[in-house]
Design a protein around this motif. Structure first.
Motif, PDB file in Angstrom:
ATOM      1  N   SER A 225       0.819  -1.212   0.000  1.00  7.58           N
ATOM      2  CA  SER A 225       0.000   0.000   0.000  1.00  7.58           C
ATOM      3  C   SER A 225       0.855   1.266   0.000  1.00  7.58           C
ATOM      4  O   SER A 225       0.400   2.327  -0.427  1.00  7.58           O
ATOM      5  CB  SER A 225      -0.914   0.009   1.229  1.00  7.58           C
ATOM      6  N   LYS A 226       2.116   1.159   0.453  1.00  7.80           N
ATOM      7  CA  LYS A 226       2.984   2.334   0.535  1.00  7.80           C
ATOM      8  C   LYS A 226       3.891   2.474  -0.677  1.00  7.80           C
ATOM      9  O   LYS A 226       4.711   3.389  -0.737  1.00  7.80           O
ATOM     10  CB  LYS A 226       3.822   2.276   1.819  1.00  7.80           C
ATOM     11  N   HIS A 227       3.764   1.544  -1.631  1.00  7.85           N
ATOM     12  CA  HIS A 227       4.563   1.645  -2.844  1.00  7.85           C
ATOM     13  C   HIS A 227       4.058   2.805  -3.703  1.00  7.85           C
ATOM     14  O   HIS A 227       2.862   2.994  -3.868  1.00  7.85           O
ATOM     15  CB  HIS A 227       4.488   0.342  -3.645  1.00  7.85           C
ATOM     16  N   SER A 228       4.978   3.568  -4.251  1.00  4.84           N
ATOM     17  CA  SER A 228       4.627   4.619  -5.208  1.00  4.84           C
ATOM     18  C   SER A 228       5.691   4.624  -6.299  1.00  4.84           C
ATOM     19  O   SER A 228       6.849   4.300  -6.048  1.00  4.84           O
ATOM     20  CB  SER A 228       4.550   5.988  -4.527  1.00  4.84           C
ATOM     21  N   SER A 229       5.277   5.000  -7.499  1.00  9.42           N
ATOM     22  CA  SER A 229       6.210   4.968  -8.620  1.00  9.42           C
ATOM     23  C   SER A 229       7.373   5.922  -8.403  1.00  9.42           C
ATOM     24  O   SER A 229       8.519   5.608  -8.738  1.00  9.42           O
ATOM     25  CB  SER A 229       5.469   5.312  -9.913  1.00  9.42           C
ATOM     26  N   GLU A 230       7.098   7.115  -7.841  1.00  9.40           N
ATOM     27  CA  GLU A 230       8.162   8.092  -7.626  1.00  9.40           C
ATOM     28  C   GLU A 230       9.172   7.574  -6.612  1.00  9.40           C
ATOM     29  O   GLU A 230      10.387   7.689  -6.812  1.00  9.40           O
ATOM     30  CB  GLU A 230       7.575   9.424  -7.144  1.00  9.40           C
ATOM     31  N   ARG A 231       8.686   6.986  -5.508  1.00  5.62           N
ATOM     32  CA  ARG A 231       9.590   6.478  -4.481  1.00  5.62           C
ATOM     33  C   ARG A 231      10.387   5.289  -5.008  1.00  5.62           C
ATOM     34  O   ARG A 231      11.590   5.181  -4.730  1.00  5.62           O
ATOM     35  CB  ARG A 231       8.795   6.074  -3.246  1.00  5.62           C
ATOM     36  N   ASP A 232       9.741   4.413  -5.764  1.00  6.03           N
ATOM     37  CA  ASP A 232      10.448   3.258  -6.319  1.00  6.03           C
ATOM     38  C   ASP A 232      11.549   3.691  -7.273  1.00  6.03           C
ATOM     39  O   ASP A 232      12.651   3.119  -7.283  1.00  6.03           O
ATOM     40  CB  ASP A 232       9.464   2.338  -7.044  1.00  6.03           C
ATOM     41  N   ARG A 233      11.261   4.702  -8.090  1.00 11.73           N
ATOM     42  CA  ARG A 233      12.288   5.200  -9.017  1.00 11.73           C
ATOM     43  C   ARG A 233      13.463   5.810  -8.260  1.00 11.73           C
ATOM     44  O   ARG A 233      14.621   5.602  -8.604  1.00 11.73           O
ATOM     45  CB  ARG A 233      11.680   6.213  -9.990  1.00 11.73           C
ATOM     46  N   PHE A 234      13.158   6.580  -7.217  1.00 13.57           N
ATOM     47  CA  PHE A 234      14.226   7.212  -6.436  1.00 13.57           C
ATOM     48  C   PHE A 234      15.083   6.147  -5.757  1.00 13.57           C
ATOM     49  O   PHE A 234      16.326   6.217  -5.789  1.00 13.57           O
ATOM     50  CB  PHE A 234      13.627   8.147  -5.391  1.00 13.57           C
ATOM     51  N   LEU A 235      14.439   5.157  -5.130  1.00 15.13           N
ATOM     52  CA  LEU A 235      15.197   4.108  -4.444  1.00 15.13           C
ATOM     53  C   LEU A 235      16.026   3.288  -5.423  1.00 15.13           C
ATOM     54  O   LEU A 235      17.163   2.911  -5.121  1.00 15.13           O
ATOM     55  CB  LEU A 235      14.234   3.193  -3.669  1.00 15.13           C
ATOM     56  N   SER A 236      15.462   3.013  -6.609  1.00 19.15           N
ATOM     57  CA  SER A 236      16.208   2.241  -7.600  1.00 19.15           C
ATOM     58  C   SER A 236      17.434   3.015  -8.075  1.00 19.15           C
ATOM     59  O   SER A 236      18.509   2.437  -8.273  1.00 19.15           O
ATOM     60  CB  SER A 236      15.307   1.880  -8.780  1.00 19.15           C
ATOM     61  N   LEU A 237      17.293   4.324  -8.266  1.00 18.22           N
ATOM     62  CA  LEU A 237      18.446   5.149  -8.626  1.00 18.22           C
ATOM     63  C   LEU A 237      19.472   5.161  -7.504  1.00 18.22           C
ATOM     64  O   LEU A 237      20.680   5.173  -7.740  1.00 18.22           O
ATOM     65  CB  LEU A 237      18.005   6.589  -8.928  1.00 18.22           C
ATOM     66  N   PHE A 238      18.986   5.120  -6.261  1.00 15.05           N
ATOM     67  CA  PHE A 238      19.887   5.191  -5.107  1.00 15.05           C
ATOM     68  C   PHE A 238      20.761   3.948  -5.025  1.00 15.05           C
ATOM     69  O   PHE A 238      21.989   4.049  -4.939  1.00 15.05           O
ATOM     70  CB  PHE A 238      19.061   5.357  -3.827  1.00 15.05           C
ATOM     71  N   TYR A 239      20.132   2.734  -5.064  1.00 15.26           N
ATOM     72  CA  TYR A 239      20.950   1.537  -4.845  1.00 15.26           C
ATOM     73  C   TYR A 239      21.583   0.985  -6.119  1.00 15.26           C
ATOM     74  O   TYR A 239      22.415   0.079  -6.033  1.00 15.26           O
ATOM     75  CB  TYR A 239      20.154   0.440  -4.117  1.00 15.26           C
ATOM     76  N   THR A 240      21.215   1.496  -7.295  1.00 15.98           N
ATOM     77  CA  THR A 240      21.876   1.031  -8.510  1.00 15.98           C
ATOM     78  C   THR A 240      22.919   2.008  -9.046  1.00 15.98           C
ATOM     79  O   THR A 240      23.781   1.606  -9.835  1.00 15.98           O
ATOM     80  CB  THR A 240      20.851   0.768  -9.627  1.00 15.98           C
ATOM     81  N   ILE A 241      22.851   3.274  -8.651  1.00 22.29           N
ATOM     82  CA  ILE A 241      23.797   4.271  -9.172  1.00 22.29           C
ATOM     83  C   ILE A 241      24.551   4.976  -8.040  1.00 22.29           C
ATOM     84  O   ILE A 241      25.783   4.962  -8.005  1.00 22.29           O
ATOM     85  CB  ILE A 241      23.068   5.306 -10.045  1.00 22.29           C
ATOM     86  N   LEU A 242      23.829   5.597  -7.118  1.00 19.46           N
ATOM     87  CA  LEU A 242      24.480   6.425  -6.109  1.00 19.46           C
ATOM     88  C   LEU A 242      25.358   5.609  -5.167  1.00 19.46           C
ATOM     89  O   LEU A 242      26.494   5.997  -4.876  1.00 19.46           O
ATOM     90  CB  LEU A 242      23.426   7.203  -5.315  1.00 19.46           C
ATOM     91  N   VAL A 243      24.845   4.469  -4.679  1.00 18.74           N
ATOM     92  CA  VAL A 243      25.639   3.641  -3.760  1.00 18.74           C
ATOM     93  C   VAL A 243      26.915   3.128  -4.427  1.00 18.74           C
ATOM     94  O   VAL A 243      28.004   3.235  -3.846  1.00 18.74           O
ATOM     95  CB  VAL A 243      24.787   2.479  -3.203  1.00 18.74           C
ATOM     96  N   PRO A 244      26.863   2.568  -5.664  1.00 22.71           N
ATOM     97  CA  PRO A 244      28.114   2.160  -6.312  1.00 22.71           C
ATOM     98  C   PRO A 244      29.075   3.321  -6.575  1.00 22.71           C
ATOM     99  O   PRO A 244      30.288   3.114  -6.600  1.00 22.71           O
ATOM    100  CB  PRO A 244      27.637   1.544  -7.641  1.00 22.71           C
ATOM    101  N   VAL A 245      28.546   4.548  -6.780  1.00 17.15           N
ATOM    102  CA  VAL A 245      29.422   5.708  -6.959  1.00 17.15           C
ATOM    103  C   VAL A 245      30.109   6.068  -5.648  1.00 17.15           C
ATOM    104  O   VAL A 245      31.305   6.401  -5.617  1.00 17.15           O
ATOM    105  CB  VAL A 245      28.616   6.913  -7.495  1.00 17.15           C
ATOM    106  N   PHE A 246      29.370   5.980  -4.545  1.00 15.15           N
ATOM    107  CA  PHE A 246      29.934   6.350  -3.240  1.00 15.15           C
ATOM    108  C   PHE A 246      30.933   5.324  -2.726  1.00 15.15           C
ATOM    109  O   PHE A 246      31.867   5.680  -1.995  1.00 15.15           O
ATOM    110  CB  PHE A 246      28.816   6.523  -2.208  1.00 15.15           C
ATOM    111  N   ASN A 247      30.742   4.045  -3.075  1.00 11.03           N
ATOM    112  CA  ASN A 247      31.573   2.987  -2.499  1.00 11.03           C
ATOM    113  C   ASN A 247      33.069   3.205  -2.699  1.00 11.03           C
ATOM    114  O   ASN A 247      33.845   3.111  -1.727  1.00 11.03           O
ATOM    115  CB  ASN A 247      31.154   1.621  -3.057  1.00 11.03           C
TER     116      ASN A 247
END
Length: 290
Positions: A225-247
């Protein structure tokens, strides 16, 4: 480039040829594989503005994304165990973490992360698909693919939760157990300098674990019920792009040994580039004269 530099310096610098940096080099290689499953296709879609993907490409992308993601969870647990042995049993560390043992731990992480995602992907794409064929994400995520299926996806969703528990929750609990032992050992050290030095060897890994598992738990364990397209897109960008960049930044900027090795390596790289450039200029000039 950042992960490639880490792999390079751990192979060239003799002071970094230890179990800790052996695992770090394998983690950096895994990060390169992890981002290579999603970012190239995303960049191609942004460049061409077509934004489409075939069913076979979608299945292949999902399969490798799950394999590398599961392997990363297991490898982070192995790295936590390595830090636990190094801090809690420093005298036995060379005996426990032999090179053969390190290779076996890395191999087991890779092998264990392969069969289950393949079976899960096969079961997912055995579902009947009809109606909309649009995924509201920049790569083929499993929850998003489920929304395109016409049949009952409850068994598949339950299987996803089981896999997440095995490949995310269990490694995370092992990491928590390792760090619980590490913290208790650090607090028993007599001097503040020793405690700070011991904690500094774990801080980079702890930050990476927090970023990776935090985004993973937020994505897969939040209610439907708490899933939203905007939040899913942001989280997907976070753990697929931002986290590997920060590592790579986290592992280099917070590690004095890696910074020293970088200072040794970078001048050599500039000298090599300048030599190659001069050679190419000389070759081009001679070719023009001839």
């Amino acid at each position: 480039m950042g992960n490639g530099i880490i792999i390079r310096i751990t192979r060239v610098d003799k002071t970094l040829q230890t179990p800790m940096y052996f695992f770090l080099a394998n983690f950096s290689f895994l990060e390169i594989c992890y981002v290579s499953t999603t970012i190239p296709k995303m960049l191609m879609n942004l460049w061409t503005q077509q934004r489409n993907i075939s069913l076979f490409e979608c299945a292949t992308q999902m399969c490798f994304f799950l394999i590398f993601g599961g392997t990363e969870c297991l490898l982070l647990a192995v790295m936590a165990y390595d830090r636990y042995v190094a801090i809690s049993n420093p005298l036995h560390y060379p005996l426990v973490m032999k090179r053969r043992v390190c290779i076996q731990l890395v191999t087991c992480s890779w092998i264990t992360g392969i069969p289950v995602p393949i079976g899960q992907m096969y079961q997912t794409y055995s579902l009947p698909f009809c109606g909309s064929n649009q995924i509201n994400l920049f790569f083929c995520g499993m929850p998003q693919v489920f929304t395109l299926a016409c049949g009952d996806t409850f068994p598949n969703e339950m299987l996803v939760y089981i896999v997440v528990v095995l490949f995310v929750t269990v490694p995370f609990l092992l990491i928590l157990g390792s760090y619980g032992k590490i913290i208790s050992t650090i607090l028993k050290l007599p001097s503040a300098t020793s405690r700070a030095k011991a904690f500094s060897t774990c801080s980079s890994h702890l930050i990476v674990v927090t970023l990776f598992f935090g985004s993973g738990f937020t994505t897969y364990f939040q209610p439907k019920s708490k899933h939203s397209s905007e939040r899913d897109r942001f989280l997907s960008l976070f753990y697929t792009i931002l986290v590997p960049v920060f590592n790579p930044m986290i592992h280099t900027l917070r590690n004095k040994d890696v910074m020293v090795a970088l200072k040794k390596l970078l001048p050599q790289c500039f000298v090599t580039l300048a030599t190659n450039f001069n050679f190419l200029c000389l070759f081009s000039f001679n070719s023009g004269v001839l």
